[in-house]
Design an enzyme around this catalytic site. Structure first.
Site, short mmCIF file in Angstrom:
data_model
loop_
_atom_site.label_atom_id
_atom_site.label_comp_id
_atom_site.label_asym_id
_atom_site.label_seq_id
_atom_site.Cartn_x
_atom_site.Cartn_y
_atom_site.Cartn_z
N THR A 2 0.82 -1.77 -0.08
CA THR A 2 -0.02 0.04 0.37
C THR A 2 1.36 1.49 -0.17
OG1 THR A 2 -0.39 -0.10 2.06
CG2 THR A 2 -1.88 -1.01 1.45
N LYS A 39 0.74 4.98 -1.54
CA LYS A 39 0.75 6.19 -1.53
C LYS A 39 1.44 7.32 -2.05
CE LYS A 39 -0.60 3.79 3.32
NZ LYS A 39 0.35 3.30 4.02
#
Length: 892
Positions: free
Chosen positions: A732, A736
């Site tokens: 993830t 970002k």
């Protein structure tokens, strides 16, 4: 009660009926009276109201009902004077300070309690509304929650940042300094915990009735210190200061048994009575999760051991002080530390007990809440959806079966249907060391009832498969929940799969891999429809709006308002501005401002001074062999070698680069800790080399956290996501970084693939072998020792010449590549990795090309919002609808 309990206002349950069972009067959240209120209830009036009583089943509004309705609907004024008075009130009444004697720490606490007062109104209203609507709720079970700091997030959600900034400024404080006083909640380690936090945030923002469940770790994982280049673990005492964002719930406490023996219930074939003298109490602490753009507020309920009853006064009075407190100590350590080192048998048992405490308390709480609806137990799946975030909460499956059979007196078939319709399972990895297994003798000793249930689950499952595929004994061996090893092991991933109605991976490639590998037989048996993909996402509230205000203001300008914060698809409008020279310059300036901010943070935390105008090359994540931080630092060594061979004139022409590392290694993971040592040893030499100067700097930022990430991620020019193909489930942090205008240098793995599909492969720098090639390379390397390419050999030579200290310290890292089979294929990917770095430098030298890549990347990232992920879970897994809290419809 927490040692900080004295800092909290008295809590008043919404339902004042006396509880007869643990949690029976749990009204989900406490009511803490905010100040000032438009309606003030005197002590005498409150006593009268309490005496009058109230019942949630009553059709006639009571005085207590009306009081809480008035309380819920009253609004605290938003003007600066009211805010200032509220802060001063908490400063004096809650913390016994005066405006003349307070420092920034007290100012933060007083301000946080003031914000909390406002948040609580929404929180109470949300839970009361969901109770009255009998809404189906999602319960997201995760052993980790990396929440990060809450104060600024709450200000943004309540749209009060400007007002508090002005109010605090009037009394001599800067809001940014106040925000920095908050400590991160140490409830997680990496992507698993941050994903869980993002998902609860998205549920709140999209009005889904959803709660997270986890453990309240006293010390978290650990505080990472770097001493002589080595990682040294120290306790992370994050609870030493008052925590305004948690609410102790001594009224919500459940007994949790361990050990003991079983007695058969003569009235039922599958029912047993579990008798044990080892019983701990799990006590709830609630953490509100404010929704942005809505009055809905989510909740994360964390469990901690409540140990008061385990103190033996008689032993204490007789002088046996150790014996008097032994029970307390044994209970407290269950929630002391995240992931206790399980290299020892004692560590394994502690971790197993920790996971069961979490699962048992959560299941009991969900059942207690469901029973308030008055509906029969068979309707549980209609009002509750439980998501298992990886294998850690899998004991919830046999625990729910135990409750339904032994306590609710359902038949096995009834209980199993309810269980499988309620649970769903998210798999996060295919790495063998992360696929949890527990020894059968250990389970049988600590959880005898659950071991029996798991035996039965396995028996009935294998019997059904035998009917479907008669005579295939090898298939039964492969899919058995009980692995026939010495000793036998319980395969928790298989148990979670069998006990759930849906199983998902977290990226397209990962979901395909688990169907082709670990769950291949289950797909054949249970059907392909059960196995789906749900690509991870990140919260744009935290990972753009909060951490990158300069770039966020540009997005707001383009979109026309702040609606993009909850609708990331609107960032597509950025493409209309990609040729606008003034906008492009401001985009570049925003990135440079973020780099300056990170440079200041690096100087403060490490003492290393870096040039903000250099290319910022970042790899921040958990330190692990498959994530290949070792390959990164070997490339830095090679780069250093090349620079040293240049003339000063040629070196001056080179692109300046700052290489940033951060991340923790598990305390028992020796290889990962040696990689940290190598990074710091290289940094010490490179950064002190006056010939090199600012052309190359190497930084290891210690004690990586959500707050550190909020400095690092917006500042990256490139970020490295370089796991061996097929090993990173999703990632993830890659999302970002790109959402904040950074460019990926990465392998064709995890969510990198889908990011490339969305933003265009010309906006990403791919390298390395592909997932389907990995096993062939590994097979070859097991039986051959090919000579490394010149660049990699050069890096090895520099280490072995003691350039970075004693070569013997790092020789095992080199041997893992040259003689250990090179499991993670560093030697295979290194040549293309070096070429990818050259491509990055060429692109970065063309500033206009780089700005175009950055803008287009952000414009096309809407798929990777956690809001999209949650919508897909809601529709395809949980079968729930949004329930928007509407105070106007709160008729009593």
């Amino acid at each position: 009660m927490s040692r900080n309990s004295g800092y909290f206002s008295t809590t008043i349950p919404l339902n004042t009926a006396k509880a007869t069972t643990p949690g029976a009067h749990d009204a989900d959240v406490p009511v803490t009276q905010p100040t000032p209120l438009k309606r003030v209830v005197s002590g005498a009036a409150l006593k009268e109201l309490l005496a009058s009583g109230s019942s949630s089943q009553s059709k006639t509004p009571s005085k207590m009902d009306n009081m809480f309705q008035n309380y819920s609907h009253s609004e605290i004024a938003r003007d600066t004077a009211t805010i200032k008075n509220s802060v001063i009130m908490h400063l004096t009444a809650t913390f016994l300070r005066t405006p003349m004697s307070m420092d920034s720490g007290h100012a933060y606490l007083a301000s946080a309690f003031s914000v909390r007062d406002r948040l609580l109104q929404r929180w109470n209203l949300t839970n009361e509304f969901h109770d009255r609507m009998k809404a189906k709720r999602v319960y997201y079970m995760s052993l980790e929650f990396l929440i990060g700091r809450t104060f600024d997030n709450a200000l943004l959600a309540l749209d009060l940042r400007e007002e508090y900034s002005k109010a605090l400024g009037d009394v001599g404080f800067c809001l940014e300094d106040i925000i920095d006083e908050e400590r991160d909640a140490a409830l997680g380690n990496g992507g698993l915990g941050r994903l869980a936090a993002c998902y609860v945030d998205s549920m709140a923002c999209q009005d889904y009735p959803g709660w997270g469940y986890g453990l309240r770790y006293k010390y978290g994982m650990f505080q990472q210190q770097i001493i002589n280049g080595y990682q040294v673990e120290a306790p992370d005492c994050w609870l030493d200061s008052p925590n305004p964002w948690e609410f102790p719930r001594p009224d919500v406490t459940y007994p949790v048994k361990f050990y003991g023996h079983l007695e058969r219930d003569p009235s039922s074939e599958h029912r047993y009575i579990w008798k044990s003298d080892v019983v701990y109490d799990a006590m709830a602490f609630d953490v509100p999760v404010p929704g942005y753009g809505t009055t809905n507020v989510g909740n994360i309920r964390l469990w901690s051991c409540k140990t008061n009853s385990l103190f033996d006064l008689n032993k204490f009075n007789s002088g046996d002080y150790h014996g008097a407190t032994g029970g307390q100590v044994a209970a407290q350590i269950l929630t002391d530390v995240l992931y206790p080192n399980d290299n020892t048998n004692e560590g394994k048992e502690l971790r197993l007990r920790q996971e069961y405490l979490f699962c048992s308390a959560t299941m009991q709480d969900i059942i207690a809440r469901f029973k308030k609806t008055g509906r029969p137990m068979r309707d549980l799946p209609d009002l509750a959806a439980i998501q298992l975030n990886d294998t850690h909460p899998t004991l919830g499956v046999p625990e729910l079966m135990r409750i339904l059979i032994d306590e609710e007196e359902l038949t096995w078939d009834e209980a199993w249907e309810i269980t499988t319709r309620t649970f769903a399972f998210t798999n996060h990895t295919i790495l063998p060391e992360a696929m949890e297994k527990w020894p059968v003798p250990m389970l049988d000793k600590i959880l005898p009832r659950h071991m029996g249930i798991m035996y039965d689950i396995n028996l009935f499952f294998l019997q059904s498969v035998e009917k479907q595929f008669p005579g295939d004994r090898d298939l039964l061996r492969r899919i058995s929940i009980i692995e026939e090893s010495n000793p036998q092991q319980v395969r928790m991933a298989f148990l979670a799969c069998v006990g759930s109605h849906k199983v998902n991976g977290v990226a397209a490639i990962h979901s395909d891999i688990i169907k082709q590998t670990i769950f291949k037989d289950f797909v054949r048996i249970q059907g392909e429809d059960k196995f789906i993909n749900k690509t991870n996402g990140v919260s744009p509230r935290r990972w753009m709006n909060e951490c990158n205000p300069d770039m966020s203001s540009l997005l707001t300008e383009v979109v026309g308002d702040r609606s993009w914060v909850n609708d990331l698809a609107k960032t597509k409008k950025l493409e209309e501005r990609v040729t606008d020279q003034d906008f492009r310059q401001r985009w570049w300036d925003a990135k440079q401002a973020n780099k300056k901010r990170l440079a200041d943070y690096i100087l403060t935390t490490t003492g290393i001074r870096v040039n903000p105008n250099a290319l910022f090359d970042v790899q921040v994540k958990r330190i692990h062999e498959y994530k290949r931080q070792l390959m990164n630092i070997l490339s830095v060594i090679y780069r250093y070698h090349c620079l040293k061979q240049m003339t000063p004139e040629d070196r001056a022409k080179e692109l300046h680069r700052v290489v940033v590392f951060a991340g923790k290694a598990a305390s028992g993971y020796w290889v990962a800790k040696q990689v940290i040592k190598l990074i710091n040893s290289v940094a010490e030499v490179v950064n002190a080399d006056e010939e090199i100067g600012d052309v190359l700097k190497v930084v290891f930022i210690p004690d990586y956290s959500v707050t550190a990430a909020e400095y690092i991620i917006p500042a990256s020019d490139i970020s490295q996501h370089i796991s061996t193909a097929g090993t990173e489930a999703s990632g993830t942090s890659n999302m970002k970084f790109v959402l904040n205008g950074g460019i990926i240098l990465g392998t064709v793995d995890g969510a990198n693939i889908e990011i490339g599909e969305e933003i265009g492969e010309e906006q990403i720098f791919f390298f390395g072998c592909l997932a389907h090639e990995v096993e062939d390379f590994r097979h070859y390397l097991r039986f051959h020792q090919p000579k490394p390419d010149d660049a990699l050999q050069t890096a090895f030579d520099m280490i072995q010449r003691n350039t970075f200290g004693d070569a013997a310290i790092f020789q095992p890292l080199i041997d893992s590549i040259l003689r250990g089979g090179d499991v993670y294929l560093l030697s295979v990917d290194f040549p293309s990795y070096i070429q990818a770095h050259k491509a990055v430098e060429d692109a970065y030298r063309n500033r206009e090309e780089w700005i175009t890549k950055s803008i287009l990347s952000v414009a096309r990232m809407s798929k990777f919002s956690s809001d999209r992920s949650i919508q897909e879970y809601a529709e395809e897994v949980w079968n729930i609808e949004p329930v928007r809290v509407n105070s106007c419809n709160m008729s009593i």
